[in-house]
Design an enzyme around this catalytic site. Sequence first.
Site, PDB file in Angstrom:
ATOM      1  N   HIS A   1       0.852  -1.183   0.000  1.00 31.79           N
ATOM      2  CA  HIS A   1       0.000   0.000   0.000  1.00 31.79           C
ATOM      3  C   HIS A   1       0.889   1.233   0.000  1.00 31.79           C
ATOM      4  CE1 HIS A   1      -4.025  -1.599   0.134  1.00 31.79           C
ATOM      5  NE2 HIS A   1      -3.690  -2.434   1.093  1.00 31.79           N
TER       6      HIS A   1
ATOM      7  N   ASP B   1      -0.122   7.322  -3.521  1.00 27.90           N
ATOM      8  CA  ASP B   1      -1.235   6.925  -4.391  1.00 27.90           C
ATOM      9  C   ASP B   1      -1.592   7.992  -5.419  1.00 27.90           C
ATOM     10  OD1 ASP B   1      -1.580   4.435  -3.311  1.00 27.90           O
ATOM     11  OD2 ASP B   1      -3.294   4.955  -2.063  1.00 27.90           O
TER      12      ASP B   1
END
Length: 359
Positions: free
Chosen positions: A126, A154
């Site tokens: 992540h 992200d």
Amino acid sequence: MRPLDGLKVVEIQGLGPTPFAAMWLADMGADVVRIQRPNLKPLIPQTADVLNRGRGYVELDLKDNADLKHAHDLITRADMLIEGMRPGVMERLGLGPKDFPENPALIYGRMTGWGQTGPLAQSAGHDINYIAITGALHAIGGAHPVPPLNLLGDFGGGGMYLVAGMLAALHAAKTTGKGQVVDAAITDGTAHLMAMIYSLYGSGIWADEREANLLDGGAPFYAVYECACGGHMSVGALEAKFYAELLERIGLADAGLPEQHDVPAWPILREKFSTKFKEKTRDEWAEILEGTDACCAPVLSLAEAPNHPHNAARDSFTKLNGVTQPSPAPQLSEHTEDAQAGCDQIPQNLHGILNRWAR
């Protein structure tokens, strides 16, 4: 008219950076269709999910041969594809970059954390993991590294680099007639965002530790201070003339303070600033400092930010489907990009999209 009107994009449903990239393209006018699996139960209702705005979707089960053919037909007609599967998954489905010879100009955008190659390519991860190996996470925080939400990895190092790479490839295809694969790795994008910090570090100007530098909270004149009300003010008075104005406006110009760049004396400056800012509320300081060259601004909550006069004047936020959300950005002089609602119903006819996209 919007700048990307006429651009046809297929988005394979995913999380985080892939829908963000698709939202940005849709904000700029691209005709984006999301392929998502049937009976999806999202965490956020589809009509309330800001990342879903501006586009509709079709439900296709990519394990079903008929649906897989529909997906293939859509991609064959598209200018761009966005996918965020682990490396090799799209190839196993028969939807890899080499499976569309009839669409040689296809821009094939691949969004992953680790990239399509490298020893970690097949590993789960992540945002926090991706930014960790670039040096970025190490540089942010105090006693311990602090994740900067998932903005840096992200969305900054991931989604926006995917968009930039795909638009660069699209421009190249206008000349060559040939599309290409855009391998957008969050690790690569985040490392690239660190260009200036690595430049400072390589020049001996940046210490490889947290809260020891100009821009990481180490400098007392580039920091956040608590006010009397418990709120906070941000201070970014880096340049000498801005620093002088800060001291004048907060009443410390004649306080006999150490020189601005006397690093050993920074703790003294920080204590003086901390004491001073606690003398007034955040809003009182904002009244004194905002709009001046002291380089200060109040730290606003998510609820407060859309109502700030500057944000309101620039329409930086909008309301869509009853949800307050950021407006499309950046602003372009020849186009006005209003946020568009996504279709909350499955498009009635898949073949309607295929006909609309007929080449």
